[in-house]
Structures are given as C-alpha cells and as structure tokens.
Design a protein around this motif. Structure first.
Motif, PDB file in Angstrom:
ATOM      1  N   SER A 127       0.801  -1.334   0.050  1.00 26.30           N
ATOM      2  CA  SER A 127      -0.180  -0.108  -0.049  1.00 26.30           C
ATOM      3  C   SER A 127       0.815   1.281  -0.037  1.00 26.30           C
ATOM      4  CB  SER A 127      -0.975  -0.060   1.325  1.00 26.30           C
ATOM      5  OG  SER A 127      -0.286   0.158   2.368  1.00 26.30           O
ATOM      6  N   LEU A 128       0.309   2.267  -0.552  1.00 23.16           N
ATOM      7  CA  LEU A 128       1.120   3.707  -0.477  1.00 23.16           C
ATOM      8  C   LEU A 128       1.522   4.059   0.883  1.00 23.16           C
ATOM      9  CD1 LEU A 128      -0.697   5.547  -3.294  1.00 23.16           C
ATOM     10  CD2 LEU A 128       1.397   4.183  -3.440  1.00 23.16           C
ATOM     11  N   ARG A 129       0.688   3.738   2.109  1.00 19.26           N
ATOM     12  CA  ARG A 129       0.956   4.225   3.339  1.00 19.26           C
ATOM     13  C   ARG A 129       2.134   3.349   3.950  1.00 19.26           C
ATOM     14  NH1 ARG A 129      -4.012   4.050   7.048  1.00 19.26           N
ATOM     15  NH2 ARG A 129      -4.180   1.845   6.148  1.00 19.26           N
ATOM     16  N   ARG A 130       2.198   2.018   3.415  1.00 20.01           N
ATOM     17  CA  ARG A 130       3.320   1.485   3.865  1.00 20.01           C
ATOM     18  C   ARG A 130       4.580   1.666   3.518  1.00 20.01           C
ATOM     19  NH1 ARG A 130       3.964  -5.291   3.624  1.00 20.01           N
ATOM     20  NH2 ARG A 130       6.066  -5.319   4.648  1.00 20.01           N
ATOM     21  N   THR A 160     -18.544  -7.807   5.432  1.00 22.09           N
ATOM     22  CA  THR A 160     -18.183  -7.111   4.475  1.00 22.09           C
ATOM     23  C   THR A 160     -19.106  -6.855   3.148  1.00 22.09           C
ATOM     24  OG1 THR A 160     -16.162  -6.978   2.981  1.00 22.09           O
ATOM     25  CG2 THR A 160     -17.213  -9.305   3.267  1.00 22.09           C
ATOM     26  N   THR A 161     -18.778  -6.220   2.155  1.00 26.05           N
ATOM     27  CA  THR A 161     -19.465  -6.157   0.673  1.00 26.05           C
ATOM     28  C   THR A 161     -18.573  -6.398  -0.351  1.00 26.05           C
ATOM     29  OG1 THR A 161     -18.858  -3.706   0.458  1.00 26.05           O
ATOM     30  CG2 THR A 161     -20.896  -4.044   2.020  1.00 26.05           C
ATOM     31  N   LEU A 162     -19.092  -6.610  -1.514  1.00 30.55           N
ATOM     32  CA  LEU A 162     -18.746  -6.733  -2.821  1.00 30.55           C
ATOM     33  C   LEU A 162     -17.483  -5.437  -2.850  1.00 30.55           C
ATOM     34  CD1 LEU A 162     -17.519  -8.568  -5.214  1.00 30.55           C
ATOM     35  CD2 LEU A 162     -19.704  -8.093  -6.207  1.00 30.55           C
ATOM     36  N   GLU A 163     -18.323  -4.222  -2.893  1.00 32.67           N
ATOM     37  CA  GLU A 163     -17.575  -3.241  -2.972  1.00 32.67           C
ATOM     38  C   GLU A 163     -16.312  -2.881  -2.181  1.00 32.67           C
ATOM     39  OE1 GLU A 163     -16.582   0.139  -5.225  1.00 32.67           O
ATOM     40  OE2 GLU A 163     -18.089  -1.236  -5.840  1.00 32.67           O
ATOM     41  N   LEU A 164     -16.610  -3.260  -0.909  1.00 26.41           N
ATOM     42  CA  LEU A 164     -15.506  -3.137   0.124  1.00 26.41           C
ATOM     43  C   LEU A 164     -14.167  -3.987  -0.316  1.00 26.41           C
ATOM     44  CD1 LEU A 164     -14.224  -1.952   2.373  1.00 26.41           C
ATOM     45  CD2 LEU A 164     -15.431  -3.760   3.915  1.00 26.41           C
ATOM     46  N   GLU A 165     -14.630  -5.437  -0.922  1.00 21.54           N
ATOM     47  CA  GLU A 165     -13.508  -6.292  -1.302  1.00 21.54           C
ATOM     48  C   GLU A 165     -12.543  -5.854  -2.395  1.00 21.54           C
ATOM     49  OE1 GLU A 165     -12.366  -8.627   0.506  1.00 21.54           O
ATOM     50  OE2 GLU A 165     -14.212  -8.133   1.923  1.00 21.54           O
ATOM     51  N   TYR A 166     -13.430  -5.001  -3.466  1.00 21.99           N
ATOM     52  CA  TYR A 166     -12.814  -4.441  -4.555  1.00 21.99           C
ATOM     53  C   TYR A 166     -11.914  -3.383  -3.945  1.00 21.99           C
ATOM     54  CZ  TYR A 166     -14.701  -6.684  -8.567  1.00 21.99           C
ATOM     55  OH  TYR A 166     -15.117  -7.575  -9.666  1.00 21.99           O
ATOM     56  N   LYS A 167     -12.251  -2.563  -2.803  1.00 20.74           N
ATOM     57  CA  LYS A 167     -11.275  -1.533  -2.585  1.00 20.74           C
ATOM     58  C   LYS A 167     -10.131  -1.994  -1.964  1.00 20.74           C
ATOM     59  CE  LYS A 167     -15.146   1.885  -1.876  1.00 20.74           C
ATOM     60  NZ  LYS A 167     -15.949   2.652  -0.695  1.00 20.74           N
ATOM     61  N   ARG A 168     -10.446  -3.132  -1.066  1.00 20.68           N
ATOM     62  CA  ARG A 168      -9.221  -3.796  -0.275  1.00 20.68           C
ATOM     63  C   ARG A 168      -8.154  -4.355  -1.599  1.00 20.68           C
ATOM     64  NH1 ARG A 168     -13.091  -6.837   3.911  1.00 20.68           N
ATOM     65  NH2 ARG A 168     -12.724  -5.065   5.687  1.00 20.68           N
ATOM     66  N   MET A 169      -8.796  -5.064  -2.466  1.00 20.87           N
ATOM     67  CA  MET A 169      -7.827  -5.483  -3.542  1.00 20.87           C
ATOM     68  C   MET A 169      -7.046  -4.368  -4.295  1.00 20.87           C
ATOM     69  SD  MET A 169      -7.963  -5.686  -7.252  1.00 20.87           S
ATOM     70  CE  MET A 169      -9.684  -5.213  -7.460  1.00 20.87           C
ATOM     71  N   TRP A 170      -7.764  -3.204  -4.359  1.00 25.26           N
ATOM     72  CA  TRP A 170      -7.000  -2.164  -4.975  1.00 25.26           C
ATOM     73  C   TRP A 170      -6.161  -1.397  -4.007  1.00 25.26           C
ATOM     74  CZ3 TRP A 170     -12.318  -1.063  -7.721  1.00 25.26           C
ATOM     75  CH2 TRP A 170     -11.929  -1.580  -8.786  1.00 25.26           C
ATOM     76  N   GLY A 171      -5.924  -1.771  -2.598  1.00 22.79           N
ATOM     77  CA  GLY A 171      -5.308  -1.082  -1.643  1.00 22.79           C
ATOM     78  C   GLY A 171      -5.861   0.283  -1.227  1.00 22.79           C
ATOM     79  N   LEU A 172      -7.201   0.451  -1.432  1.00 18.05           N
ATOM     80  CA  LEU A 172      -7.911   1.673  -0.960  1.00 18.05           C
ATOM     81  C   LEU A 172      -8.578   1.639   0.356  1.00 18.05           C
ATOM     82  CD1 LEU A 172      -9.456   2.636  -4.830  1.00 18.05           C
ATOM     83  CD2 LEU A 172      -7.432   3.347  -3.604  1.00 18.05           C
ATOM     84  N   SER A 173      -8.588   0.512   0.937  1.00 16.81           N
ATOM     85  CA  SER A 173      -9.232   0.211   2.384  1.00 16.81           C
ATOM     86  C   SER A 173      -8.407  -0.793   2.966  1.00 16.81           C
ATOM     87  CB  SER A 173     -10.597  -0.443   2.283  1.00 16.81           C
ATOM     88  OG  SER A 173     -11.273  -0.318   3.196  1.00 16.81           O
ATOM     89  N   ASP A 174      -8.627  -0.702   4.323  1.00 21.26           N
ATOM     90  CA  ASP A 174      -7.769  -1.926   5.066  1.00 21.26           C
ATOM     91  C   ASP A 174      -8.571  -3.132   5.060  1.00 21.26           C
ATOM     92  OD1 ASP A 174      -5.908   0.004   5.935  1.00 21.26           O
ATOM     93  OD2 ASP A 174      -7.047   0.577   7.659  1.00 21.26           O
TER      94      ASP A 174
END
Length: 416
Positions: A14-17, A402-416
């Motif tokens: 991730s960008l943060r790390r 969780t939600t399908l949208e949240l899993e997409y965000k996690r996959m893209w590194g946009l959510s923890d």
C-alpha cells in the motif's frame, strides 16, 4: 462451523506502508496502483447478496422445467401416447403458470401442486434446485429477499432451450433491484460436451482509441453463440431497460449457475460496455456467478478489468473447492477467469478471496485433458448449489461484515 476469510490479493505494498519504509531508509519508492473510479452507492453485505443470487440461480431451473412440462405434446388417446399428459392437464399447467406472478408463487406450485408438475424428468440440477429452494424456505433465512421477487420475463420456450439461452428477469421492490437470471444445463455433466469448443474472435465492445484495449476478444464459441449470434444481448437489454426506466432507483444484478454463470459473466460484460448510462447509474452492474467455467481470453480479462476500474462492473465468482467445472476450459491456458473469486472450502478451512492482479497470476490447477472430456462423480458432487448454500451459511457471520464493493477497494489497496 467457524469460518474466516483469507484475502489473496497479491503483489503491491500500500502507499501508506511504502511511504513509511521510504522515510525510514535512504531508498525512494514510487509504487503505483490502478487508476480506478469508485462509484458511490449503497451495497448490501456480501452474504445476503451472494445467498440471494445463488437461490435465484436455482429458481430458474424450476420455472424453466415447469414451462417445458406445459409445452409437452398432449396425448391423443392412442396406445403409444398413453404416458403423455392429457390435453386438460396441459391447459391446467399453462393456467397455473400464467397465474404465478412471483418467485414465491413458483415455489408454491413446486411444493403444493405436484399433481400438475412432477419435474421427475427435469434432470439432476432441477431436482437439486427444488431441494435447495425448499431447504432455504424451511430455514427461513430472510427468504423474502428472493420469494417476493416479481417475475417480469421468463424465456424458456423450446427454441431458446435448444439455443442454451434460458433466462428470467425479476424485480424486487424492497431491495430495489432488477435481476437477470440465466439457467445452466439441466444435468451437471451435459455441458462438458461444449467445454472444448475453441475460441471465437469477436469485436471488443469496450475498446476505443483512448483505452488501448484490444479491438477483438477471444470468447468461448458456445457461450458466444448463445448470446451474440442469436441477438440475445440486445433482446434482453430491450426487456431490462423499460423496467429500469419505470424504477429509476433500482440496481442491476445478473446471476446464473454453471453454464448460466458463464452467460451471466458474458452478458454483464456487454451491459457494462454499453454506452447507455441507465444500466449503471445507481451503481455498477453486479454479477454473482456460481460454479462458472471460464469465458474468454486475456483480452477479455483485460477489458473486464478495465470496466471494473471504471466503476461500471463488479463480479463475485462463487465456487466450491474441488469442483472441476470452474477450472474448465483450460486449453493451454488461453481461457482466463475474471472478477473476485470466492472459493468455498470444506471443514474449518477459511473462505479464500482472490483476484487476477497481474499477468503471472495462477488460476488454480489445470485439469488434465481427459478430465475435461469426461464428467466424474466428484465433479457432480461438488458442482451443485446445495453445497454452495451450506458453505455460505457456515461463513455467514464473516461474509455479513463485508461487501463486494469493499473487497474491490481492499484488492486495490484503497481500504484496510
């Protein structure tokens, strides 16, 4: 049974790390992630949506089998027709189906009108579908989310059955969703005869001068024929659009099991590539496929990912561990899976979520050529939706967080 989720989205920090690592040392790192457009919409939890779509993928087997029974040739009273239904029976079947307005009505006919509909010749998937739906009703697991769905379209005429494109369109007032449901084959092993059809090159509907996508796609010839050559994509769109126009705040879902899952994947891609914003104005088109084989080549996968990154398409690809159908067709690795894989494993093993992030991503184990040709007892055992529903239920607590949208965000590194 205790279940957890494992995220297998591979590759990039991730960008943060990355920033913290760069600050601690003398190295300067510039990690990139895909440029993505994140749509703003309200999404139900992953368990509810996945379970709903699996049940709907089973309903279509039942409704289609009932339509088939109502279209049987009646007995003429002769000796050779003694096992055929009487003309009165055929008329009663047609009348019962015409009165059925919701999925709940169809389920009632299946359970209570066995004097009209036997389904004994419907095939193994029809029998299992009846069992899955009945079990869902008996456990009362929020059944109104599916049984209250109004049937807008059922296309299961003999001509469509011969072209392997049986589908229904439903809408649900409370859930504010329209669902296109594709039926698979009636018997689990029957579709294998189509598994080795070579790819057909078609024009890429998502390609334009600015996005750099290939101008042509390689699609499974049988699936492409069912949807594209017969004009079914435009036909179904012409049936869906008026429903969405009459219900401007509804979302569009697409589902199917086995062959139906492959058609759902392909149809969803073509809907998302359509220029008309009505199909995705309330959120991305959401595909929930169950036990689906692969559909297309790398160009198809790249184009599918592009539509995901533009916020127009989401796909939950649900399947059982040890089911061989999702590993087909292999054919030298030319076919690629798309979407977020939800692999349902047995005993206490956690559900595994995965996504094809990079070119070297390995798509499970290849299936030997001979096993692509023959249907095995193991394939039938692990291919059905009864086991899928049971394993989803075992992981309900985890999937409901969780939600399908949240899993997409996690996959893209946009959510923890």
């Amino acid at each position: 049974m205790k279940s957890t989720l494992i995220l297998l989205t591979s590759g990039l920090l991730s960008l943060r790390r990355a920033s913290s690592l760069a600050a601690a040392g003398s190295l300067e790192r510039s990690y990139s992630r895909p440029s993505v457009d994140i749509p703003k919409y309200v999404s139900d939890n992953l368990y509810d949506n996945a379970k709903d779509m699996v049940i709907l993928s089973q309903y279509i087997y039942l409704h289609a089998a009932m339509v088939e029974e109502s279209q049987q040739r009646p007995s003429d009273g002769g000796y050779w027709h003694r096992n055929k239904p009487s003309p009165e029976m055929i008329e009663n079947r047609k009348a019962a189906l015409e009165s059925a307005k919701s999925i709940g009505d169809i389920i009632y006919l299946v359970n209570e009108r066995t004097d009209l509909f036997s389904m004994k010749d419907g095939g193994s998937n029809v029998a299992e579908s009846a069992e899955v739906v009945h079990k869902d009703l008996s456990e009362n697991d929020n059944i109104g989310r599916t049984s209250d769905s109004v049937i807008e379209v059922i296309q299961a005429d003999i001509e469509e059955v011969s072209r392997s494109c049986v589908y229904a369109i439903t809408k649900h007032e409370e859930q504010k969703r329209v669902v296109v449901i594709f039926r698979g084959t009636s018997n689990s092993g029957d579709w294998v005869k189509d598994a080795l059809i070579m790819q057909k090159k078609v024009i890429n509907p998502a390609s334009n001068e600015s996005n750099g996508l290939k101008e042509k796609l390689g699609l499974h010839g049988g699936f492409a024929k069912s949807l594209l050559e017969s004009g079914n994509v435009q036909k179904i769109l012409s049936e869906v659009k008026p429903i969405l126009e009459e219900n401007p705040d509804f979302k569009l879902f697409i589902t199917g099991h086995s062959l139906g899952g492959a058609l759902a994947t392909l149809f969803g891609f073509y809907v998302a590539a359509n220029d008309d914003p009505i199909y995705s104005k309330n959120g991305p088109i959401q595909i929930f496929s169950a036990s689906s084989p692969r559909v297309g080549n790398k160009a198809f996968r790249d184009s599918f990912k592009y539509l995901e990154e533009r916020g127009k398409l989401r796909h939950a690809r649900i399947y059982n561990a040890r089911d061989k159908v999702p590993l087909l067709p292999y054919v030298g690795g030319f076919y690629k899976h798309v979407g977020i894989a939800i692999k349902l494993r047995f005993r206490d093993l956690p559900i595994a979520l995965d996504y094809p992030r990079y070119e070297g991503w390995i798509q499970s184990t290849r299936v030997p050529f001979w096993e692509q040709v023959t249907s095995t007892l193991e394939a039938v055992k692990f291919h059905g939706c009864g086991l899928i529903r049971n394993r989803l239920l075992a992981a309900k607590n985890e999937l409901a967080t969780t939600t399908l949208e949240l899993e997409y965000k996690r996959m893209w590194g946009l959510s923890d």
